[in-house]
Enzyme design. Structure first.
Site, PDB file in Angstrom:
ATOM      1  N   ARG A 100       3.926 -11.764  -5.703  1.00  0.00           N
ATOM      2  CA  ARG A 100       5.141 -11.136  -6.128  1.00  0.00           C
ATOM      3  C   ARG A 100       5.758 -10.488  -4.725  1.00  0.00           C
ATOM      4  O   ARG A 100       6.993 -11.250  -5.119  1.00  0.00           O
ATOM      5  CB  ARG A 100       4.991 -10.210  -6.893  1.00  0.00           C
ATOM      6  CG  ARG A 100       6.626  -8.442  -6.912  1.00  0.00           C
ATOM      7  CD  ARG A 100       5.890  -6.938  -7.276  1.00  0.00           C
ATOM      8  NE  ARG A 100       5.557  -7.197  -8.721  1.00  0.00           N
ATOM      9  CZ  ARG A 100       4.614  -6.504  -9.177  1.00  0.00           C
ATOM     10  NH1 ARG A 100       4.112  -5.186  -8.763  1.00  0.00           N
ATOM     11  NH2 ARG A 100       4.549  -6.513 -10.747  1.00  0.00           N
ATOM     12  N   TYR A 101       5.282 -10.530  -3.810  1.00  0.00           N
ATOM     13  CA  TYR A 101       5.627 -10.830  -2.189  1.00  0.00           C
ATOM     14  C   TYR A 101       5.722 -12.359  -2.153  1.00  0.00           C
ATOM     15  O   TYR A 101       3.999 -12.684  -2.180  1.00  0.00           O
ATOM     16  CB  TYR A 101       5.088  -9.486  -1.593  1.00  0.00           C
ATOM     17  CG  TYR A 101       5.526  -7.980  -2.452  1.00  0.00           C
ATOM     18  CD1 TYR A 101       6.653  -7.653  -2.255  1.00  0.00           C
ATOM     19  CD2 TYR A 101       4.456  -7.484  -3.278  1.00  0.00           C
ATOM     20  CE1 TYR A 101       6.938  -6.599  -2.819  1.00  0.00           C
ATOM     21  CE2 TYR A 101       4.558  -6.408  -3.311  1.00  0.00           C
ATOM     22  CZ  TYR A 101       5.403  -5.880  -3.607  1.00  0.00           C
ATOM     23  OH  TYR A 101       5.905  -4.195  -3.692  1.00  0.00           O
ATOM     24  N   ARG A 104       1.736 -12.117  -0.364  1.00  0.00           N
ATOM     25  CA  ARG A 104       0.406 -11.568  -0.160  1.00  0.00           C
ATOM     26  C   ARG A 104       0.050 -11.641  -1.697  1.00  0.00           C
ATOM     27  O   ARG A 104       0.789 -11.705  -2.653  1.00  0.00           O
ATOM     28  CB  ARG A 104      -0.085 -10.049   0.528  1.00  0.00           C
ATOM     29  CG  ARG A 104       1.344  -9.247  -0.426  1.00  0.00           C
ATOM     30  CD  ARG A 104       1.609  -8.082   0.297  1.00  0.00           C
ATOM     31  NE  ARG A 104       2.452  -6.770   0.570  1.00  0.00           N
ATOM     32  CZ  ARG A 104       3.392  -7.200   0.787  1.00  0.00           C
ATOM     33  NH1 ARG A 104       4.023  -7.676   1.040  1.00  0.00           N
ATOM     34  NH2 ARG A 104       4.117  -5.493   0.443  1.00  0.00           N
ATOM     35  N   CYS A 113     -15.049  -1.874 -15.228  1.00  0.00           N
ATOM     36  CA  CYS A 113     -14.650  -0.827 -14.333  1.00  0.00           C
ATOM     37  C   CYS A 113     -16.112  -0.057 -14.946  1.00  0.00           C
ATOM     38  O   CYS A 113     -16.275   0.143 -15.367  1.00  0.00           O
ATOM     39  CB  CYS A 113     -13.229  -0.051 -14.710  1.00  0.00           C
ATOM     40  SG  CYS A 113     -12.397  -0.631 -13.779  1.00  0.00           S
ATOM     41  N   CYS A 117      -9.806   4.590 -16.322  1.00  0.00           N
ATOM     42  CA  CYS A 117      -9.050   6.154 -16.023  1.00  0.00           C
ATOM     43  C   CYS A 117      -8.300   6.033 -17.478  1.00  0.00           C
ATOM     44  O   CYS A 117      -8.135   5.126 -17.679  1.00  0.00           O
ATOM     45  CB  CYS A 117      -8.883   5.284 -15.126  1.00  0.00           C
ATOM     46  SG  CYS A 117      -9.676   5.281 -13.759  1.00  0.00           S
ATOM     47  N   CYS A 120      -5.180   4.092 -16.858  1.00  0.00           N
ATOM     48  CA  CYS A 120      -5.183   3.234 -16.220  1.00  0.00           C
ATOM     49  C   CYS A 120      -3.692   2.281 -16.027  1.00  0.00           C
ATOM     50  O   CYS A 120      -2.928   1.909 -17.803  1.00  0.00           O
ATOM     51  CB  CYS A 120      -6.375   1.851 -16.613  1.00  0.00           C
ATOM     52  SG  CYS A 120      -6.489   0.288 -15.724  1.00  0.00           S
ATOM     53  N   ARG A 122      -3.106  -0.564 -16.063  1.00  0.00           N
ATOM     54  CA  ARG A 122      -3.483  -2.391 -16.636  1.00  0.00           C
ATOM     55  C   ARG A 122      -5.031  -2.097 -18.160  1.00  0.00           C
ATOM     56  O   ARG A 122      -5.692  -2.731 -18.617  1.00  0.00           O
ATOM     57  CB  ARG A 122      -4.468  -3.199 -15.454  1.00  0.00           C
ATOM     58  CG  ARG A 122      -4.042  -3.739 -13.952  1.00  0.00           C
ATOM     59  CD  ARG A 122      -4.288  -4.723 -13.693  1.00  0.00           C
ATOM     60  NE  ARG A 122      -2.896  -5.066 -12.861  1.00  0.00           N
ATOM     61  CZ  ARG A 122      -3.723  -4.701 -11.571  1.00  0.00           C
ATOM     62  NH1 ARG A 122      -5.092  -4.640 -11.047  1.00  0.00           N
ATOM     63  NH2 ARG A 122      -2.739  -4.708 -10.572  1.00  0.00           N
ATOM     64  N   ASP A 280       2.898   4.485 -13.366  1.00  0.00           N
ATOM     65  CA  ASP A 280       3.944   3.701 -14.142  1.00  0.00           C
ATOM     66  C   ASP A 280       3.662   4.246 -15.033  1.00  0.00           C
ATOM     67  O   ASP A 280       2.965   4.767 -16.523  1.00  0.00           O
ATOM     68  CB  ASP A 280       3.259   2.425 -13.525  1.00  0.00           C
ATOM     69  CG  ASP A 280       3.588   2.105 -12.903  1.00  0.00           C
ATOM     70  OD1 ASP A 280       4.160   2.173 -11.916  1.00  0.00           O
ATOM     71  OD2 ASP A 280       1.457   1.373 -11.898  1.00  0.00           O
ATOM     72  N   ASP A 317       7.192   1.543  -8.319  1.00  0.00           N
ATOM     73  CA  ASP A 317       6.869   1.052  -8.618  1.00  0.00           C
ATOM     74  C   ASP A 317       8.398   0.381  -9.506  1.00  0.00           C
ATOM     75  O   ASP A 317       7.996   0.886 -10.984  1.00  0.00           O
ATOM     76  CB  ASP A 317       5.527  -0.406  -8.996  1.00  0.00           C
ATOM     77  CG  ASP A 317       4.906  -1.393  -8.664  1.00  0.00           C
ATOM     78  OD1 ASP A 317       5.934  -2.274  -8.678  1.00  0.00           O
ATOM     79  OD2 ASP A 317       4.135  -1.854  -8.417  1.00  0.00           O
ATOM     80  N   LYS A 324       7.036  -2.646  -4.657  1.00  0.00           N
ATOM     81  CA  LYS A 324       7.418  -0.907  -4.585  1.00  0.00           C
ATOM     82  C   LYS A 324       8.174  -0.354  -3.213  1.00  0.00           C
ATOM     83  O   LYS A 324       8.569  -1.534  -2.724  1.00  0.00           O
ATOM     84  CB  LYS A 324       5.989  -1.072  -3.921  1.00  0.00           C
ATOM     85  CG  LYS A 324       4.363  -0.746  -5.015  1.00  0.00           C
ATOM     86  CD  LYS A 324       3.085  -1.061  -4.021  1.00  0.00           C
ATOM     87  CE  LYS A 324       1.680  -1.111  -5.293  1.00  0.00           C
ATOM     88  NZ  LYS A 324       2.201  -2.694  -4.650  1.00  0.00           N
TER      89      LYS A 324
HETATM   90  C1  PLP Z   1       1.458  -2.829  -4.646  1.00  0.00           C
HETATM   91  C2  PLP Z   1       1.360  -4.051  -4.543  1.00  0.00           C
HETATM   92  C3  PLP Z   1       0.566  -5.718  -3.550  1.00  0.00           C
HETATM   93  C4  PLP Z   1       0.378  -4.926  -2.344  1.00  0.00           C
HETATM   94  O1  PLP Z   1       1.566  -3.893  -1.547  1.00  0.00           O
HETATM   95  P1  PLP Z   1       1.291  -3.317  -0.521  1.00  0.00           P
HETATM   96  O2  PLP Z   1       2.897  -2.800  -0.012  1.00  0.00           O
HETATM   97  O3  PLP Z   1       1.036  -4.443   0.460  1.00  0.00           O
HETATM   98  O4  PLP Z   1       0.497  -2.551  -0.824  1.00  0.00           O
HETATM   99  C5  PLP Z   1       1.060  -6.847  -3.451  1.00  0.00           C
HETATM  100  N1  PLP Z   1       1.252  -7.528  -4.880  1.00  0.00           N
HETATM  101  C6  PLP Z   1       1.637  -6.940  -5.566  1.00  0.00           C
HETATM  102  C7  PLP Z   1       1.554  -7.876  -7.637  1.00  0.00           C
HETATM  103  C8  PLP Z   1       1.474  -5.324  -5.772  1.00  0.00           C
HETATM  104  O5  PLP Z   1       1.732  -4.602  -7.371  1.00  0.00           O
END
Ligand code: PLP
Length: 356
Positions: A100-101, A104, A113, A117, A120, A122, A280, A317, A324
Site C-alpha cells: 500500500r505504501y 513497506r 493464531c 480474536c 480480528c 482479517r 476497522d 485506517d 492510516k
Molecule cells: C499499517 C500498515 C503498514 C504499516 O504502517 P506503519 O504506519 O508504517 O506502521 C504497512 N502496510 C499496510 C498495508 C498497513 O496496513
C-alpha cells in the site's frame, strides 16, 4: 468452573495450543456459556481459545472474555461493515502480500493464531483450513526482491510466531539477505495470548537478523501477567525493540482509566505504545466499534497525564486502501496559524506567538 490450569506451567506452547477450546461443548466445561448462542457463531467464524488465555478470564463478560468468546452479534449484518474494507485483497500483487505504501509491505506468512480474536480485522480469513503454501512464500519473497523501494517488511498473518522456529529462521534470513530491505517487523499477539511461545530458542532465531522489531497487540491491563511480562523481558533483553498496537474496543478498553492503566503497564515491561487503532469497519465486529469522539477523549486524557513515552498515535485506517491517518484531539483554538491559541491537556487556553 473446572480448573484446567494447574499444569499450565509445565506444558510446552505446542501442547497448550493443542489443548485449545475449539467448540462450544468443550468451552462449556470451563466457563458459563450458552452453547446455543456460541455454536452458530463458530460455524461462520471459528473459535480457538488456548488454556493460557482462557485462564485470564476472571468473570463472565470481562474484557478477556469479550475478546475470545464468540458473541451472537457477530452474525448481525450492518450496511457499513464489509469483509475487506481496507481493500487488502485488491492491493495484493502476490497472494498474502499487501503493498500500500511505497517503502513497506505486509507479508502474511501464517494463517494460524494462538487465539482467534473476535475483533480480528482479517476475520474473513480466520481458520482457513489450508496453510500458507510454499508457493505463496516464494512469490512474496520474489516480489520483495524485485522492488528496491521496499525497505521495511512486516511479517503478519495470522501470527508469524506460530510458525516453527526453523521456518521463521529461514524466512528471516532470506528476507534479511535482500540488500534493499533495512528492517523486518513482526506483528504478533503471541507474547500476550500464548507467552509460553517465547522460548530461548525462538529468541536466538530472532536475534540473528537485525534489526527485527516486534509489535504486539495488548488490549487490556489484565493481559499483563507474570508470563507475558517474562516473554517481553526475554525479547527486550535480546535487544529487540517492542511496540504495542492496541485496538480500541467497546467494552474492553474504551475508557480513559483502563487505557491509562494499560499504557502504564506496557511501559513497565518495556513495550512502547505505538498505535491505538480505531476498529476497522469489518463485518462481524460491529459490536466492538465505538465512536471517534470516544477515541479522541481517551487520547486527550492520556496526553499530559501519562509519560509521553506511553502515548500512542490514534489511527484510523481509511477504507479502500487509503492508508492510516492519525487523529488528534483539537488543541488549536484559533487557527489562522499566525498567533495561535492552543488548548492544553487541562483545557486551559494559551497564546503561542507566531513568527513573521
Ligand atoms: C499499517 C500498515 C503498514 C504499516 O504502517 P506503519 O504506519 O508504517 O506502521 C504497512 N502496510 C499496510 C498495508 C498497513 O496496513
Amino acid at each position: 468452573m473446572l480448573n484446567p490450569f494447574t499444569t499450565l506451567k509445565t506444558k510446552t506452547w505446542e501442547r497448550l495450543l493443542s489443548e485449545s477450546c475449539l467448540d462450544a461443548e468443550v468451552l462449556a466445561q470451563f466457563i458459563d456459556i450458552d452453547s446455543d448462542m456460541v455454536s452458530p457463531v463458530i460455524e461462520k467464524y471459528p473459535m480457538r481459545i488456548n488454556p493460557y488465555f482462557l485462564s485470564l478470564i476472571q468473570k463472565k463478560g470481562d474484557p478477556i472474555w469479550k475478546q475470545c468468546v464468540p458473541d451472537i452479534r457477530e452474525l448481525e449484518d450492518h450496511e457499513a461493515l464489509t469483509a475487506d474494507p481496507l481493500f487488502e485483497e485488491p492491493q495484493s500483487p502476490t497472494p498474502g502480500l499487501i503493498h500500500r505504501y511505497p517503502d513497506r509491505v505486509v507479508f502474511m506468512v501464517s494463517n494460524q493464531c494462538a487465539v482467534y480474536c473476535r475483533h480480528c480485522m482479517r476475520k474473513r480469513r480466520v481458520g482457513e483450513k489450508y496453510g500458507i503454501s510454499a508457493d505463496t512464500i516464494e512469490r512474496g519473497i520474489a516480489y520483495i526482491q524485485s522492488d528496491p523501494a521496499i525497505r521495511d517488511v512486516i511479517l503478519s498473518g495470522g501470527d508469524p510466531l506460530l510458525l516453527a522456529d526453523d521456518k521463521i529462521e529461514e524466512l528471516l534470513t532470506r528476507i534479511d539477505k535482500i540488500p534493499h530491505v533495512d528492517m523486518i517487523r513482526i506483528h504478533t499477539r503471541v507474547p500476550c495470548t500464548l507467552p509460553q511461545r517465547i522460548t530461548n530458542d525462538l529468541v536466538s532465531v530472532l536475534k540473528q537478523v537485525a534489526p527485527v522489531y516486534v509489535n504486539i497487540q495488548f488490549n487490556h491491563p489484565n493481559e499483563i501477567t507474570f508470563q507475558s511480562s517474562q516473554a517481553c523481558d526475554m525479547l527486550a533483553d535480546a535487544g529487540i525493540p517492542l511496540g504495542s498496537q492496541t485496538v480500541l474496543l467497546k467494552g474492553v478498553n474504551d475508557d480513559p482509566g483502563v487505557m491509562m492503566r494499560l499504557m502504564r503497564c506496557l511501559l513497565k515491561i518495556r513495550v512502547r505504545p505505538y498505535y491505538l487503532h480505531h476498529g476497522d469497519p469489518v463485518k462481524g465486529t460491529g459490536h466492538f466499534r465505538t465512536t471517534i469522539k470516544k477515541g479522541l477523549e481517551i487520547m486527550h486524557h492520556l496526553r499530559g497525564r501519562l509519560s509521553g513515552m506511553g502515548v500512542p498515535y490514534y489511527m484510523i485506517d481509511l477504507p479502500k486502501g487509503g492508508g492510516k491517518v492519525p487523529l488528534l484531539p483539537e488543541y488549536l483554538v484559533k487557527s489562522d496559524l499566525r498567533d495561535l491559541k492552543v488548548r492544553n491537556f487541562e483545557g486551559k487556553i494559551f497564546d503561542y506567538p507566531g513568527a513573521g
